[in-house]
Design an enzyme around this catalytic site. Structure first.
Site, short mmCIF file in Angstrom:
data_model
loop_
_atom_site.label_atom_id
_atom_site.label_comp_id
_atom_site.label_asym_id
_atom_site.label_seq_id
_atom_site.Cartn_x
_atom_site.Cartn_y
_atom_site.Cartn_z
CG ASP A 25 -1.12 0.45 -2.82
OD1 ASP A 25 -1.60 0.44 -1.68
OD2 ASP A 25 0.08 0.31 -3.08
CE1 TYR A 26 -7.63 5.40 -8.84
CE2 TYR A 26 -5.34 5.81 -9.46
CZ TYR A 26 -6.70 5.92 -9.72
OH TYR A 26 -7.12 6.57 -10.87
#
Length: 270
Positions: free
Chosen positions: A59-60
């Site tokens: 994920d970011y």
């Protein structure tokens, strides 16, 4: 923050991804990506002269070990290992609250959150109270081991080791939230309430990739306690395992891998 190379050969590039960085983007103006740091801007595209193949994703907001294949054959080989659940991934996380158990298995299926307005990007664990909102759910399993308890800004938190046994979108974040211990700094799964920490405290610390010719075991340094923005707000309470040094981390990975007695130290969420 820079992307740090951890390992490279003719088939694979493994990097330490910073938090708050995309892996890639189709927006040519977006430069905050792993691809922009390590390769040509179009390397995530199949028609690139030097394409990268993403055999896993982070994920970011998540930092840590990220494996990229440098050719199709390597991508296929690694992909089969992930599909057959032969890889081993270990994450350090800090969650809100103090846990009443030492180790647990979380076996809630995970699906999209139908109540979310963001077109299915937010996920939801299927529990007795979320049946109408979760869909379509897929089986998911995470094991959690308590490492240390303490306080962050005078609020109870716990350092945990997480091992995903499946690979669903946002699985670790969703499972921690579902058992009432959201990851510290997780804006999305705290219903946009956890805004004071400077980052989300989830880090992919170790990846074991049992490749046929060259098995890989890649590990990063512990990322939280070397950051003064965290340690200046941290007060330790009780430590169950040493885990900050590399050999100590391998030992706690061995603990979470082993079969164990069902006792008052264990809890199953299903």
């Amino acid at each position: 923050m820079a992307v740090v190379n951890l390992y490279k050969n003719e088939n694979f590039l493994i990097v330490n991804k910073p938090y708050d960085m995309y892996i890639n983007s189709d927006d040519e103006n977006e430069k905050n990506t792993v691809v922009c740091h390590i390769a040509e801007r179009d390397s995530h595209r199949s028609n690139s002269a030097h394409p990268l193949h993403f055999v896993q994703r982070l994920d970011y907001s998540t930092s840590g070990v990220l494996c990229l294949a440098l050719n199709k054959n390597a991508a296929a080989t690694a992909g089969r290992l992930f599909e057959k659940r032969l890889t081993h991934k270990y994450y350090l996380a800090i969650v809100r609250g103090h846990l009443s158990f030492e180790i647990c298995d979380i076996k809630y299926p995970v699906g999209s959150d139908r109540t979310s307005p963001d077109n299915g990007h937010k996920m939801l664990a299927l529990t007795e109270t979320t049946t109408a909102s979760c869909g379509p759910p897929r089986s998911a399993e995470t094991r959690l081991l308590v490492l240390e308890s303490g306080h962050y800004e005078d609020n109870p938190v716990t350092v945990v080791l997480l091992k995903p046994l499946t690979g669903r979108r946002h699985q670790l974040r969703v499972h921690c939230s579902a058992i009432g211990h959201t990851i510290l700094g997780d804006y999305t799964y705290s219903d946009r309430q956890d805004v004071s920490p400077h980052r989300m405290f989830l880090h992919a610390t170790r990846l074991v990739l049992p490749l046929p010719k060259e098995p890989l075991d890649i590990q990063t340094e512990e990322p939280f306690f070397s950051d003064n923005r965290f340690t200046s707000k941290w007060t330790p309470l009780a430590k169950k395992y040493n885990y900050c040094e590399k050999q100590d981390f391998i030992k706690v990975c061995d603990v979470i891998d082993k079969a164990f007695e069902r006792s008052d130290k264990y809890k199953l969420f299903s």
